[in-house]
Design a protein around this motif. Structure first.
Motif, PDB file in Angstrom:
ATOM      1  N   UNK A  98       0.838  -1.211   0.000  1.00 32.29           N
ATOM      2  CA  UNK A  98       0.000   0.000   0.000  1.00 32.29           C
ATOM      3  C   UNK A  98       0.873   1.262   0.000  1.00 32.29           C
ATOM      4  N   UNK A  99       2.089   1.126  -0.493  1.00 26.44           N
ATOM      5  CA  UNK A  99       3.002   2.264  -0.500  1.00 26.44           C
ATOM      6  C   UNK A  99       2.549   3.421  -1.375  1.00 26.44           C
ATOM      7  N   UNK A 100       1.647   3.160  -2.309  1.00 25.79           N
ATOM      8  CA  UNK A 100       1.159   4.234  -3.183  1.00 25.79           C
ATOM      9  C   UNK A 100      -0.101   4.899  -2.633  1.00 25.79           C
ATOM     10  N   UNK A 101      -0.598   4.420  -1.481  1.00 25.16           N
ATOM     11  CA  UNK A 101      -1.813   4.994  -0.910  1.00 25.16           C
ATOM     12  C   UNK A 101      -1.556   6.380  -0.332  1.00 25.16           C
ATOM     13  N   UNK A 102      -2.613   7.167  -0.281  1.00 24.73           N
ATOM     14  CA  UNK A 102      -2.592   8.447   0.421  1.00 24.73           C
ATOM     15  C   UNK A 102      -3.173   8.251   1.816  1.00 24.73           C
ATOM     16  N   UNK A 103      -3.055   9.282   2.639  1.00 25.68           N
ATOM     17  CA  UNK A 103      -3.665   9.221   3.965  1.00 25.68           C
ATOM     18  C   UNK A 103      -5.181   9.048   3.853  1.00 25.68           C
ATOM     19  N   UNK A 104      -5.776   9.689   2.854  1.00 19.13           N
ATOM     20  CA  UNK A 104      -7.218   9.552   2.639  1.00 19.13           C
ATOM     21  C   UNK A 104      -7.582   8.111   2.288  1.00 19.13           C
ATOM     22  N   UNK A 105      -6.769   7.473   1.450  1.00 18.02           N
ATOM     23  CA  UNK A 105      -6.990   6.063   1.113  1.00 18.02           C
ATOM     24  C   UNK A 105      -6.969   5.200   2.374  1.00 18.02           C
ATOM     25  N   UNK A 106      -5.987   5.454   3.216  1.00 12.29           N
ATOM     26  CA  UNK A 106      -5.831   4.676   4.439  1.00 12.29           C
ATOM     27  C   UNK A 106      -7.027   4.881   5.368  1.00 12.29           C
ATOM     28  N   UNK A 107      -7.448   6.130   5.526  1.00 10.38           N
ATOM     29  CA  UNK A 107      -8.580   6.441   6.400  1.00 10.38           C
ATOM     30  C   UNK A 107      -9.866   5.807   5.875  1.00 10.38           C
ATOM     31  N   UNK A 108     -10.086   5.837   4.575  1.00 11.30           N
ATOM     32  CA  UNK A 108     -11.275   5.207   4.008  1.00 11.30           C
ATOM     33  C   UNK A 108     -11.275   3.703   4.209  1.00 11.30           C
ATOM     34  N   UNK A 109     -10.105   3.090   4.110  1.00 11.55           N
ATOM     35  CA  UNK A 109     -10.013   1.651   4.340  1.00 11.55           C
ATOM     36  C   UNK A 109     -10.326   1.311   5.796  1.00 11.55           C
ATOM     37  N   UNK A 110      -9.731   2.050   6.715  1.00  7.17           N
ATOM     38  CA  UNK A 110      -9.878   1.748   8.130  1.00  7.17           C
ATOM     39  C   UNK A 110     -11.278   2.054   8.651  1.00  7.17           C
ATOM     40  N   UNK A 111     -11.834   3.156   8.249  1.00  6.41           N
ATOM     41  CA  UNK A 111     -13.091   3.635   8.839  1.00  6.41           C
ATOM     42  C   UNK A 111     -14.332   3.267   8.038  1.00  6.41           C
ATOM     43  N   UNK A 112     -14.172   2.986   6.740  1.00  6.84           N
ATOM     44  CA  UNK A 112     -15.334   2.699   5.903  1.00  6.84           C
ATOM     45  C   UNK A 112     -15.218   1.377   5.141  1.00  6.84           C
ATOM     46  N   UNK A 113     -14.044   0.749   5.180  1.00  4.13           N
ATOM     47  CA  UNK A 113     -13.897  -0.505   4.455  1.00  4.13           C
ATOM     48  C   UNK A 113     -13.965  -0.338   2.950  1.00  4.13           C
ATOM     49  N   UNK A 114     -13.428   0.793   2.453  1.00  2.00           N
ATOM     50  CA  UNK A 114     -13.467   1.099   1.025  1.00  2.00           C
ATOM     51  C   UNK A 114     -12.044   1.226   0.502  1.00  2.00           C
ATOM     52  N   UNK A 115     -11.762   0.596  -0.630  1.00  3.96           N
ATOM     53  CA  UNK A 115     -10.432   0.601  -1.215  1.00  3.96           C
ATOM     54  C   UNK A 115     -10.178   1.866  -2.021  1.00  3.96           C
ATOM     55  N   UNK A 116      -8.911   2.168  -2.359  1.00  4.21           N
ATOM     56  CA  UNK A 116      -8.630   3.325  -3.222  1.00  4.21           C
ATOM     57  C   UNK A 116      -9.297   3.217  -4.585  1.00  4.21           C
ATOM     58  N   UNK A 117      -9.600   1.986  -5.014  1.00  3.65           N
ATOM     59  CA  UNK A 117     -10.270   1.794  -6.305  1.00  3.65           C
ATOM     60  C   UNK A 117     -11.789   1.943  -6.184  1.00  3.65           C
ATOM     61  N   UNK A 118     -12.270   2.230  -4.964  1.00  5.12           N
ATOM     62  CA  UNK A 118     -13.701   2.407  -4.771  1.00  5.12           C
ATOM     63  C   UNK A 118     -14.466   1.112  -4.646  1.00  5.12           C
ATOM     64  N   UNK A 119     -13.801   0.054  -4.175  1.00  4.65           N
ATOM     65  CA  UNK A 119     -14.465  -1.229  -3.960  1.00  4.65           C
ATOM     66  C   UNK A 119     -14.573  -1.514  -2.464  1.00  4.65           C
TER      67      UNK A 119
END
Length: 306
Positions: A98-119
């Motif tokens: 996940x080295x290409x993720x942003x902080x927003x990507x990480x927060x969405x994964x942790x708090x909403x269970x949503x990937x950077x690709x929107x899945x």
């Protein structure tokens, strides 16, 4: 003619239901305002969140010790009634992790269970508990993540049968089971209980293993922490309430000492998958372990779940 009208009506209802289900199941991340409000993270504080969350327990190599626990290459298989989930590479490798993720990507994964690709992520990743974490801890954890090593090699994909391999369906599951509300009521004037509830229900995600699930895979909050079948099929995850078959005879100091040392009041030692959890808890401040103990003594007592 009447039969034709009925058939057309049923067809239209089916189309409407399908469209409604498609929109209802859409992944929903944090709002732009929530992302903008994320505070600046602190890596030192984030390390404590890392151990409280037990990230290495699933994503590091089995039996990893010392600094190897920080190499999060994934690959561990988590068996379930829905198929085999495989812990992904969440290291800082830009290609395989996940080295290409942003902080927003990480927060969405942790708090909403949503990937950077929107899945949707599958809830084998316990965002159903992490959604109760405060945004400061998320930012701190991400700051610590930047210090972790990159590990090459993409973990295999999940092995799930139809219809569980359709990620979009997780959106409907989230509507039923994803909530950031506290599980139990406590005396919020007691800072130790407040901290303990946060750690157990949030980053510690203790209920994900210690609470039984219904047929859809949702936690049975009516039997909160009353034990559950072991996902790997060997024995059971124990009841950690004060009810029959639980830890009612343990004092707060017994629980806190167990989390620190791995020894029970009967001079037995921690075993199974709890070994990694206890080793993580031993890295926390004593106040955190004491808070967890206070919360567990405050949890409603249940007899061990069937």
């Amino acid at each position: 003619m009447l039969l034709l009208r009925i058939a057309v009506g049923l067809g239209l209802l089916g189309v409407i239901a399908a469209v409604a289900g498609w929109f209802a199941s859409a992944p929903r991340g944090l709002s732009a305002a929530e992302i903008a409000a994320l505070p600046e993270g602190d890596a030192a504080r984030g390390e404590a969140v890392f151990w409280a969350g037990g990230c290495a327990s699933c994503h590091a190599a089995p039996d990893a010790k010392g600094d190897d626990k920080l190499s999060l290459g994934g690959g561990r298989v988590l068996a379930s009634d829905f198929g085999d989930f495989v812990a992904p590479n969440i290291s800082m490798d830009r290609e395989d992790g996940i080295g290409s993720w942003s902080e927003a990507d990480f927060a969405n994964a942790m708090l909403r269970g949503v990937s950077p690709e929107g899945e949707h992520f599958y809830p084998s990743f316990p965002y159903t508990s992490f959604t109760r974490m405060n945004h400061g801890d998320i930012a701190d954890l991400w700051a610590f993540w930047q210090t972790l090593p990159a590990v090459e090699g993409k973990a295999p994909g999940h092995r799930l049968a139809f219809p569980f391999n359709i990620r979009r369906g997780i959106g409907l599951w989230k509507l039923a089971f994803l909530s950031d509300a506290p599980v139990i009521a406590i005396d919020t004037s007691d800072p130790k209980l407040v901290r303990g509830r946060y750690l157990v229900e949030g980053p510690g995600h203790c209920g994900e293993c210690h609470t039984s699930r219904d047929i859809a895979g949702g936690l049975d909050y009516g039997l909160w922490l009353a034990g559950a079948p072991n996902p790997d099929g060997r024995g059971r995850i124990p009841n950690i309430t004060g009810g029959e078959g639980g830890i009612g005879s343990w004092s707060e100091s017994d629980i806190a000492y167990y989390l620190e040392s791995g020894f029970t009041p009967d001079f037995d030692s921690v075993g199974g998958s709890m070994v990694a959890v206890q080793e993580n808890m031993a890295k926390l401040e004593s106040w955190d372990r004491e808070s967890i103990a206070a919360y567990l003594k405050a949890v409603p007592a249940h007899a061990t779940a069937p």
